[in-house]
Write an enzyme that holds these catalytic residues in place. Sequence first.
Site, PDB file in Angstrom:
ATOM      1  N   HIS A   1       0.876  -1.179   0.000  1.00 11.55           N
ATOM      2  CA  HIS A   1       0.000   0.000   0.000  1.00 11.55           C
ATOM      3  C   HIS A   1       0.913   1.229   0.000  1.00 11.55           C
ATOM      4  CE1 HIS A   1      -2.701   3.015   1.884  1.00 11.55           C
ATOM      5  NE2 HIS A   1      -3.699   2.266   1.489  1.00 11.55           N
TER       6      HIS A   1
ATOM      7  N   ASP B   1       3.439  -4.732   7.962  1.00 15.52           N
ATOM      8  CA  ASP B   1       2.234  -3.921   7.884  1.00 15.52           C
ATOM      9  C   ASP B   1       1.042  -4.872   7.976  1.00 15.52           C
ATOM     10  OD1 ASP B   1       0.015  -2.487   7.164  1.00 15.52           O
ATOM     11  OD2 ASP B   1       0.772  -1.824   5.218  1.00 15.52           O
TER      12      ASP B   1
ATOM     13  N   GLN C   1      -4.126  -5.308   6.957  1.00 11.22           N
ATOM     14  CA  GLN C   1      -5.140  -6.208   6.378  1.00 11.22           C
ATOM     15  C   GLN C   1      -5.029  -7.633   6.918  1.00 11.22           C
ATOM     16  OE1 GLN C   1      -7.565  -5.170   4.551  1.00 11.22           O
ATOM     17  NE2 GLN C   1      -6.867  -3.213   3.728  1.00 11.22           N
TER      18      GLN C   1
ATOM     19  N   LYS D   1     -10.046  -0.941  10.764  1.00  7.59           N
ATOM     20  CA  LYS D   1     -10.163  -2.112   9.885  1.00  7.59           C
ATOM     21  C   LYS D   1     -10.428  -3.394  10.682  1.00  7.59           C
ATOM     22  CE  LYS D   1      -7.000  -0.250   6.376  1.00  7.59           C
ATOM     23  NZ  LYS D   1      -7.849   0.132   5.234  1.00  7.59           N
TER      24      LYS D   1
ATOM     25  N   CYS E   1      -4.835   2.550  -3.568  1.00 11.84           N
ATOM     26  CA  CYS E   1      -3.588   3.079  -2.998  1.00 11.84           C
ATOM     27  C   CYS E   1      -2.447   2.091  -3.202  1.00 11.84           C
ATOM     28  CB  CYS E   1      -3.733   3.425  -1.521  1.00 11.84           C
ATOM     29  SG  CYS E   1      -4.921   4.728  -1.222  1.00 11.84           S
TER      30      CYS E   1
HETATM   31  N1  7TS Z   1      -1.501  -0.805   4.757  1.00 11.74           N
HETATM   32  C1  7TS Z   1      -2.415  -1.532   4.108  1.00 11.74           C
HETATM   33  C2  7TS Z   1      -2.075  -2.911   3.642  1.00 11.74           C
HETATM   34  C3  7TS Z   1      -3.683  -1.008   3.876  1.00 11.74           C
HETATM   35  O1  7TS Z   1      -4.596  -1.742   3.243  1.00 11.74           O
HETATM   36  C4  7TS Z   1      -3.988   0.297   4.335  1.00 11.74           C
HETATM   37  C5  7TS Z   1      -5.322   0.943   4.064  1.00 11.74           C
HETATM   38  C6  7TS Z   1      -2.993   0.995   5.043  1.00 11.74           C
HETATM   39  C7  7TS Z   1      -1.765   0.418   5.217  1.00 11.74           C
HETATM   40  C8  7TS Z   1      -3.241   2.337   5.603  1.00 11.74           C
HETATM   41  O2  7TS Z   1      -4.150   2.259   6.645  1.00 11.74           O
HETATM   42  P1  7TS Z   1      -4.730   3.578   7.326  1.00 11.74           P
HETATM   43  O3  7TS Z   1      -5.762   3.080   8.275  1.00 11.74           O
HETATM   44  O4  7TS Z   1      -3.582   4.237   8.027  1.00 11.74           O
HETATM   45  O5  7TS Z   1      -5.295   4.418   6.221  1.00 11.74           O
HETATM   46  N2  7TS Z   1      -6.046   0.382   2.989  1.00 11.74           N
HETATM   47  C9  7TS Z   1      -7.175   0.877   2.416  1.00 11.74           C
HETATM   48  C10 7TS Z   1      -7.845   0.208   1.373  1.00 11.74           C
HETATM   49  O6  7TS Z   1      -7.503  -0.849   0.898  1.00 11.74           O
HETATM   50  N3  7TS Z   1      -8.909   0.956   1.007  1.00 11.74           N
HETATM   51  O7  7TS Z   1      -8.954   2.034   1.786  1.00 11.74           O
HETATM   52  C11 7TS Z   1      -7.886   2.002   2.671  1.00 11.74           C
END
Ligand code: 7TS
Length: 422
Positions: free
Chosen positions: A139, A216, A219, A242, A380
């Site tokens: 990401h 990371d 997910q 999430k 992203c």
């Molecule tokens: N890493 C991964 C693998 C992600 O899927 C996301 C967000 C992030 C980092 C960042 O997370 P945040 O909570 O700090 O924004 N992924 C997504 C997505 O797949 N659609 O919207 C956000």
Amino acid sequence: MNHMWNDSSTPDTTVGTVYDAQRVRADFPIFSRTVRGKPLVYLDSAASTQKPQAMIDATSRFYAEDYSNVHRGVHFLSQRATDLYEDARSEVRRFLNAERDEEIVFVRGATEAINLVAQTYGRSQLGAGDEVIISAIEHHANIVPWQMICQEMGATLRVIPINDHGELQLDAFEDMLNERTKIVAVVHVSNALGTVNPVREIIATAHRHGVPVLVDGAQSVQHLPVDVRDLDCDFFTFSGHKIYGPTGIGVLYGKKALLDAMPPYQGGGDMILSVSFERTVYNETPFKFEAGTPDIAGVIGLAAALRYFRSFDIAAIAAHEQLLLSSATARLQEIDALRVIGTAKEKASVISFTLCAVHPHDIGTILDQHGIAVRAGHHCAQPVMRHFGIPATARASFGMYNTMEDVDALVHGIHSVLEVFT
Ligand code: 7TS
């Protein structure tokens, strides 16, 4: 929790009970509403999950009954808020099976956690000619912070390549490691493809070369059991929103020795022991990294969400979601015009696809007319899209509340899209 068998249930062979997704849905008030006059089919949990009543109640109870700032007051409510905040840290520690509460740092989300490590560990360890390794399926949150610090320090960003299934090429990874490598940062589960990376093996390989690893987990924690001590990762990050928790709160896990050795991230209140104009003495880990009034309600909501999640057998949730994923994949692959993007052997929750000649945004818009929420775009993860030679995909992603009826709705919805376009 007592799970009853019905059509949406999955046998949980580990504990001899069944996982009842219909019953789980009843814990999430959003499913009592309709969208565009249809029952809500929520297939966008990879972007953000819906919220259980237990989490919503814990947050409003805190504001209504226990609210105060933390770590500052001698008065009753401040002590109460501090106890709840620090109990939440223990809850996260248990959830990740970390060794100590001090290894849990509260941040805004996975994005901030990675920026923290890049700006503190990265800034203090990287020099000209050094290398940082990430993978081709990150990401942007696990690309850009490393790019920024590498640029500033004169270091080089190296990228583990993938094959056409969306799996990392581990031989290439081993060849990339050398005495200039200062950190490896890899995603556990890809948000764009669903690939589950063999992070245990990646960590063991990196450690053989004396290189620490950041995982990371944005997910992964909501889809598979995670044990940071078993993985032996050096850093692990995830976002509360999430995993059925609030927005604005997330976690950085770090091994204590590493966190202790890192300089602070931001300056301000709470992260100091003493301040004078000549000299400031920083607070201990983890407070050193939590400058200013934190998202107290967010932390308490996150703990409530984790308690809710942990009241189930996580392996049973994982098995249920795998069943939805394999059924959806098999049924979507029967559609000639449809191409599944990301066909790794190990996948979790996510199914990304294109429909020939139909733009993913049109897929999303037409599905929305049927009350079906999917995501359309580059997720992203633009380098992933570039690898597959496409600008975007439509993505359906599953959570603990999805059912086979949701898979049916998705398949019917895609047939309606095709009717519009053919
Ligand atoms: N890493 C991964 C693998 C992600 O899927 C996301 C967000 C992030 C980092 C960042 O997370 P945040 O909570 O700090 O924004 N992924 C997504 C997505 O797949 N659609 O919207 C956000």
